[in-house]
Motif scaffolding. Sequence first.
Motif, mmCIF file in Angstrom:
data_model
loop_
_atom_site.group_PDB
_atom_site.id
_atom_site.type_symbol
_atom_site.label_atom_id
_atom_site.label_comp_id
_atom_site.label_asym_id
_atom_site.label_seq_id
_atom_site.Cartn_x
_atom_site.Cartn_y
_atom_site.Cartn_z
ATOM 1 N N LYS A 1 63.146 74.826 66.814
ATOM 2 C CA LYS A 1 63.499 73.409 66.777
ATOM 3 C C LYS A 1 62.350 72.628 66.151
ATOM 4 O O LYS A 1 61.196 72.781 66.538
ATOM 5 C CB LYS A 1 63.768 72.893 68.196
ATOM 6 N N TYR A 2 62.680 71.804 65.150
ATOM 7 C CA TYR A 2 61.649 71.059 64.439
ATOM 8 C C TYR A 2 61.252 69.787 65.187
ATOM 9 O O TYR A 2 62.089 69.110 65.786
ATOM 10 C CB TYR A 2 62.122 70.706 63.029
ATOM 11 N N ASN A 3 59.958 69.486 65.116
ATOM 12 C CA ASN A 3 59.417 68.233 65.652
ATOM 13 C C ASN A 3 58.647 67.546 64.525
ATOM 14 O O ASN A 3 57.417 67.651 64.454
ATOM 15 C CB ASN A 3 58.464 68.501 66.824
ATOM 16 N N ILE A 4 59.358 66.884 63.633
ATOM 17 C CA ILE A 4 58.726 66.299 62.444
ATOM 18 C C ILE A 4 58.625 64.789 62.634
ATOM 19 O O ILE A 4 59.629 64.074 62.565
ATOM 20 C CB ILE A 4 59.524 66.641 61.183
ATOM 21 N N PRO A 5 57.416 64.284 62.878
ATOM 22 C CA PRO A 5 57.257 62.844 63.154
ATOM 23 C C PRO A 5 57.226 62.011 61.869
ATOM 24 O O PRO A 5 56.751 62.464 60.823
ATOM 25 C CB PRO A 5 55.893 62.785 63.855
ATOM 26 N N ASN A 6 57.778 60.824 61.950
ATOM 27 C CA ASN A 6 57.642 59.786 60.911
ATOM 28 C C ASN A 6 58.320 60.112 59.584
ATOM 29 O O ASN A 6 58.143 59.382 58.609
ATOM 30 C CB ASN A 6 56.155 59.486 60.640
ATOM 31 N N VAL A 7 59.066 61.206 59.528
ATOM 32 C CA VAL A 7 59.776 61.548 58.293
ATOM 33 C C VAL A 7 61.227 61.843 58.646
ATOM 34 O O VAL A 7 61.516 62.797 59.369
ATOM 35 C CB VAL A 7 59.162 62.791 57.593
ATOM 36 N N SER A 8 62.123 61.022 58.123
ATOM 37 C CA SER A 8 63.541 61.197 58.440
ATOM 38 C C SER A 8 64.391 61.479 57.210
ATOM 39 O O SER A 8 65.581 61.768 57.334
ATOM 40 C CB SER A 8 64.091 59.941 59.132
ATOM 41 N N PHE A 9 63.773 61.440 56.023
ATOM 42 C CA PHE A 9 64.537 61.652 54.789
ATOM 43 C C PHE A 9 65.049 63.087 54.720
ATOM 44 O O PHE A 9 64.292 64.033 54.936
ATOM 45 C CB PHE A 9 63.671 61.354 53.571
ATOM 46 N N GLU A 10 66.329 63.236 54.437
ATOM 47 C CA GLU A 10 66.955 64.554 54.396
ATOM 48 C C GLU A 10 67.667 64.798 53.071
ATOM 49 O O GLU A 10 68.163 63.861 52.437
ATOM 50 C CB GLU A 10 67.974 64.717 55.534
ATOM 51 N N ILE A 11 67.717 66.049 52.674
ATOM 52 C CA ILE A 11 68.532 66.509 51.541
ATOM 53 C C ILE A 11 69.420 67.620 52.060
ATOM 54 O O ILE A 11 68.917 68.603 52.614
ATOM 55 C CB ILE A 11 67.657 67.030 50.377
ATOM 56 N N LEU A 12 70.722 67.457 51.916
ATOM 57 C CA LEU A 12 71.695 68.415 52.441
ATOM 58 C C LEU A 12 71.457 68.679 53.932
ATOM 59 O O LEU A 12 71.527 69.814 54.404
ATOM 60 C CB LEU A 12 71.645 69.726 51.645
ATOM 61 N N LYS A 13 71.136 67.610 54.655
ATOM 62 C CA LYS A 13 70.949 67.639 56.108
ATOM 63 C C LYS A 13 69.723 68.433 56.561
ATOM 64 O O LYS A 13 69.608 68.808 57.729
ATOM 65 C CB LYS A 13 72.203 68.154 56.817
ATOM 66 N N LEU A 14 68.807 68.679 55.621
ATOM 67 C CA LEU A 14 67.533 69.312 55.985
ATOM 68 C C LEU A 14 66.400 68.336 55.683
ATOM 69 O O LEU A 14 66.349 67.769 54.585
ATOM 70 C CB LEU A 14 67.316 70.613 55.213
ATOM 71 N N ASN A 15 65.509 68.160 56.638
ATOM 72 C CA ASN A 15 64.374 67.274 56.462
ATOM 73 C C ASN A 15 63.560 67.679 55.235
ATOM 74 O O ASN A 15 63.376 68.867 54.958
ATOM 75 C CB ASN A 15 63.500 67.300 57.720
#
Length: 201
Positions: free
Chosen positions: A167-181
């Motif tokens: 499970k990813y915990n990626i802070p401050n970045v919400s931009f996704e391409i094809l539903k992947l961060n």
Amino acid sequence: QDCYNKLKEVDMNKNYSVIGILGFIMLVYSIVSAIFYNNIYWYSYFVIGGTLFLAYLNFMLKNDSLITRFNKNKINEFKKYVYYLLFAISIEFIGRYILNLWEYSYFNLNDIIFNVLIIGYPFAFFFVYESFIMIRSKFDFYISLLISIIINALIHEYPNNFVYEWKYNIPNVSFEILKLNIVVWFGWIILIIIPLLVNNK
């Protein structure tokens, strides 16, 4: 002599077809078990099965293949496994322990050692390289690299959305391409480049 060699080649192809069939079964099982049965170990089956199946396809298509390379120089392929294991430890240390970008919610230490470090990363690198070889047989290097990144990111990540082995915990970045961060996409660039570097040493 020629007849003997042809019979030997037929027998070898039969043996390798078993590898291909086994790999395909493991690959299908891994995806089905992740989507429908929440199998937290799905990825180990996925990368082993995918590696075997793609290696068999490359072998039958007369491409460079793990089967061919293993038969030619077993020690060299084992060295690559060791390199992959070292990269796995480095990636986990930086990405998970220092940057805290992902976690394994269901895994204990033994699971992480066996399913992540010993199987997960090394066989993912073998899988990725076999897929690159197959794509490279049809396209130039840079197009093959781009296609490999896209295909591998999608097929390795999407089944996990049903079970969350990681499970990813990626802070401050919400931009996704094809539903992947986007950070995950950058990660897959690294994961594709590593086996290319190792195999071109």
